[in-house]
Design an enzyme around this catalytic site. Structure first.
Site, mmCIF file in Angstrom:
data_model
loop_
_atom_site.group_PDB
_atom_site.id
_atom_site.type_symbol
_atom_site.label_atom_id
_atom_site.label_comp_id
_atom_site.label_asym_id
_atom_site.label_seq_id
_atom_site.Cartn_x
_atom_site.Cartn_y
_atom_site.Cartn_z
ATOM 1 N N HIS A 13 -10.555 24.713 14.959
ATOM 2 C CA HIS A 13 -11.563 25.753 14.633
ATOM 3 C C HIS A 13 -12.868 25.061 14.224
ATOM 4 C CE1 HIS A 13 -12.561 29.897 12.812
ATOM 5 N NE2 HIS A 13 -13.670 29.160 12.750
ATOM 6 N N HIS A 15 -17.401 25.138 14.577
ATOM 7 C CA HIS A 15 -18.676 25.720 15.015
ATOM 8 C C HIS A 15 -19.619 24.566 15.320
ATOM 9 C CE1 HIS A 15 -17.609 29.806 13.643
ATOM 10 N NE2 HIS A 15 -16.916 29.149 12.730
ATOM 11 N N LYS A 99 -11.727 35.200 20.851
ATOM 12 C CA LYS A 99 -11.899 35.359 19.409
ATOM 13 C C LYS A 99 -12.326 36.771 19.054
ATOM 14 C CE LYS A 99 -12.549 33.993 15.081
ATOM 15 N NZ LYS A 99 -13.451 33.015 14.492
ATOM 16 N N HIS A 174 -8.541 30.459 9.628
ATOM 17 C CA HIS A 174 -8.932 30.180 8.246
ATOM 18 C C HIS A 174 -8.328 31.172 7.248
ATOM 19 C CE1 HIS A 174 -11.928 33.119 9.408
ATOM 20 N NE2 HIS A 174 -12.682 32.246 10.029
ATOM 21 N N ASP A 247 -12.970 24.903 10.364
ATOM 22 C CA ASP A 247 -14.056 25.884 10.246
ATOM 23 C C ASP A 247 -15.350 25.208 9.814
ATOM 24 O OD1 ASP A 247 -15.278 28.377 10.443
ATOM 25 O OD2 ASP A 247 -14.743 28.949 8.399
HETATM 26 C C1 NCD Z 1 -18.914 30.750 10.139
HETATM 27 C C2 NCD Z 1 -20.261 30.496 10.794
HETATM 28 O O1 NCD Z 1 -21.226 30.165 10.080
HETATM 29 O O2 NCD Z 1 -20.358 30.594 12.025
HETATM 30 N N1 NCD Z 1 -19.122 30.840 8.722
HETATM 31 C C3 NCD Z 1 -18.191 30.682 7.767
HETATM 32 O O3 NCD Z 1 -18.503 30.889 6.608
HETATM 33 N N2 NCD Z 1 -16.964 30.315 8.058
HETATM 34 C C4 NCD Z 1 -18.321 31.971 10.733
HETATM 35 C C5 NCD Z 1 -16.889 32.178 10.374
HETATM 36 O O4 NCD Z 1 -16.018 31.429 10.805
HETATM 37 O O5 NCD Z 1 -16.626 33.136 9.649
HETATM 38 ZN ZN ZN Z 2 -15.330 29.897 11.733
#
Ligand code: NCD
Ligand code: ZN
Length: 346
Positions: A13, A15, A99, A174, A247
């Site tokens: 996971h 970003h 997702k 998460h 995450d």
């Molecule tokens: C994530 C993001 O910034 O894209 N933020 C987070 O707090 N985890 C989005 C997410 O996974 O909820």
């Molecule tokens: Zn996330």
């Protein structure tokens, strides 16, 4: 134990964002992990196979030469997802999963699904194809207390969906509560959960330690201590339903240190080391490889890499910030602090 050799782990996971931020954050993940499941919440979101293919190319362009790294792409579900494009993208090896962001649950989720029954056709098709559904498991109704959003989602949305689609494969992304840890093992091997380092290391007090701590703010938000302890038991349990997903969610410093700061903890520069702290404290380093390298591979159906990495118990100071060209800087988890484990180079 002073050194640990494991199959190269996967971060299921992440970003990566796009543009300048992408170029600066991908190398951290690619150095530490063989693969990553890449979240699709760009602006605009990654909703088609063509968009995912183009995004995968931009990610690969940011992977340092001679680094072996495979990004696995995901489709952002909306009320209007085209099931045939999704399944074609899956057959073509572009989409590893799709997702579900409930609309307005988190960063860039305004295009998310407004009600689960809007995507029942898509879920039916995913069930037949064996394509995993990844869920951001929070209710978004404004009357629901932020600390109860995960439990509410499990009761109102997740369990009814799993009952309606008895072969649908789901990753609860998460998880942050004892309720999440229980749900992840209640449906056999078709449901699993990722757990972040921050939810294993901190409870909600960390948000207010001596003042407001924007870099500890993520969604789902940190919870009470009893939930942190339940997540730690889950992670070190060795059960195949739990695996590593950081995450890591970079936002530029000025967008977090703001009067309406963005949610997300940027953990990529220190991710494996942060988990190792947890497994060492729990006296469970012998179960780290299952959590970090094997369980997720089994769920997603890829071979864990033959290549191994060695972490040594040698302290290093985490970078205080990661510059992103002219755009600003990112503040990582444990910025400027010492962490006990390091990747052995060479
Ligand atoms: C994530 C993001 O910034 O894209 N933020 C987070 O707090 N985890 C989005 C997410 O996974 O909820
Ligand atoms: Zn996330």
């Amino acid at each position: 134990m002073t050194r640990l050799t494991i199959r190269r782990p996967s971060d299921l996971h992440v970003h990566f964002r796009d543009g300048d931020v992408l170029r600066h954050v991908v190398p951290f993940t690619a150095q530490a992990f063989a693969r990553a499941i890449v979240m699709p919440n760009l602006s605009p979101p990654v909703t088609t196979a063509a968009m995912a293919l183009a995004y995968r190319t931009r990610i690969m362009d940011a992977v340092p030469a001679s680094t072996d790294f495979t990004p696995m792409m995901t489709c952002y579900l909306t009320d209007h997802t085209d099931a045939s494009d999704l399944l074609a993208g899956h057959r073509d090896g572009i989409f590893a999963a799709a997702k579900l962001y409930p609309a307005h649950a988190t960063t860039n989720s305004s295009h998310g699904v407004s009600a689960i029954d809007r995507i029942h056709d898509v879920l039916g098709a995913m069930q037949e194809a064996g394509l995993p559904l990844l869920v951001h498991g929070e209710l978004t109704r404004p009357d629901i207390d932020i600390f109860d959003r995960e439990r509410g989602f499990i009761e109102e949305v997740l369990v009814p969906t799993l009952e309606r689609f008895p072969r649908l494969r789901v990753v609860m992304e998460h998880i942050t509560t004892e309720d999440g840890a229980k749900a992840a093992v209640a449906f056999g091997d078709r449901v699993a959960a990722t757990i972040t380092p921050q939810h294993l290391l901190f409870n909600r007090n960390a948000l207010f330690q001596g003042g407001l701590r924007p870099h500890m703010y993520c969604l789902p938000i940190l919870k009470r201590e009893k939930h942190r302890l339940a997540l730690r038991r889950a992670a070190v349990s060795g059960r195949p339903n739990y695996f590593l997903g950081t995450d890591t969610a970079p936002h530029l410093r000025h967008l977090k240190e703001a009067d309406c700061g963005c949610a997300g903890v940027f953990s990529a520069p220190v991710a494996v080391e942060a988990y190792l702290r947890v497994f060492e404290e729990e006296d469970a380093l012998d179960r780290f490889e299952a959590f970090a390298s094997l369980n997720g591979a089994a769920f997603y159906g890829f071979d864990p890499p033959a290549e191994t990495v060695t972490y040594v118990r040698a302290s290093r100071t985490v970078e205080a910030s990661v510059p992103v060209g002219d755009a600003g800087a990112l503040v990582p988890l444990f910025a400027g602090e010492d962490i006990a484990w390091s990747l052995q180079s060479g």
